[in-house]
Design an enzyme around this catalytic site. Sequence first.
Site, PDB file in Angstrom:
ATOM      1  N   CYS A   1       0.823  -1.214   0.000  1.00 49.37           N
ATOM      2  CA  CYS A   1       0.000   0.000   0.000  1.00 49.37           C
ATOM      3  C   CYS A   1       0.854   1.260   0.000  1.00 49.37           C
ATOM      4  CB  CYS A   1      -0.982   0.018   1.174  1.00 49.37           C
ATOM      5  SG  CYS A   1      -0.198   0.086   2.794  1.00 49.37           S
TER       6      CYS A   1
ATOM      7  N   CYS B   1      -3.012   5.039   6.544  1.00 46.46           N
ATOM      8  CA  CYS B   1      -4.474   5.099   6.603  1.00 46.46           C
ATOM      9  C   CYS B   1      -4.954   5.311   8.040  1.00 46.46           C
ATOM     10  CB  CYS B   1      -5.050   3.805   6.046  1.00 46.46           C
ATOM     11  SG  CYS B   1      -4.725   2.405   7.123  1.00 46.46           S
TER      12      CYS B   1
ATOM     13  N   ASP C   1       2.305   2.666   2.509  1.00 45.71           N
ATOM     14  CA  ASP C   1       2.218   3.442   3.737  1.00 45.71           C
ATOM     15  C   ASP C   1       3.502   3.294   4.551  1.00 45.71           C
ATOM     16  OD1 ASP C   1      -0.225   4.265   3.007  1.00 45.71           O
ATOM     17  OD2 ASP C   1      -1.353   2.949   4.326  1.00 45.71           O
TER      18      ASP C   1
ATOM     19  N   CYS D   1      -2.753  -3.374   8.709  1.00 45.80           N
ATOM     20  CA  CYS D   1      -2.287  -2.021   9.045  1.00 45.80           C
ATOM     21  C   CYS D   1      -1.712  -1.996  10.454  1.00 45.80           C
ATOM     22  CB  CYS D   1      -3.432  -1.029   8.933  1.00 45.80           C
ATOM     23  SG  CYS D   1      -4.332  -1.118   7.377  1.00 45.80           S
TER      24      CYS D   1
HETATM   25 FE1  FES Z   1      -1.624   0.629   4.347  1.00 51.60          FE
HETATM   26 FE2  FES Z   1      -3.515   0.693   6.206  1.00 51.60          FE
HETATM   27  S1  FES Z   1      -3.781   0.658   4.059  1.00 51.60           S
HETATM   28  S2  FES Z   1      -1.400   0.643   6.460  1.00 51.60           S
END
Ligand code: FES
Length: 148
Positions: free
Chosen positions: A34, A59, A36, A103
């Site tokens: 993702c 997120c 992140d 996450c």
């Molecule tokens: Fe990547 Fe939540 S969508 S940490």
Amino acid sequence: MIYSEKVLDHFTNPRNVGELPDANAIGEMGNAKCGDIMKIYMKIENNIIENVSFKTFGCGAAIATSSMATELIKGKSIEEALQLTNKAVVEALDGLPPVKVHCSVLAEQSIKAAIADYYTRLGIDPTPIVGVIDECDACHDHGCCHEE
Ligand code: FES
């Protein structure tokens, strides 16, 4: 998607956000799928995590789990912090939707990375203490919410 009151609380009012200027342990972890990123800062004194903070480009679930995770390890020993699992963080938040569980792994892994950094700075090999931190485990074990 249904989020618990606690998740919404920690998302809208996250605890321990920002950098610690006197941090002596910093861990950064990214989720390859993702994109992140999580960064954890710690001030460790006499084996105790005196202070901890985080910054995340992530997120809402990543923000809520990091906030809760920092609350759970503040004032605890390194050993106790290493035992904190993402499952315990999710339980403390009264649950997360299954597709968002990965996450919470980001917070757990970032804590381990920060503790590994602490030992590395002391000239101690962190691997026997912290174990191998593999960011991809998060996606393999739990699936990723950005996957089809
Ligand atoms: Fe990547 Fe939540 S969508 S940490």
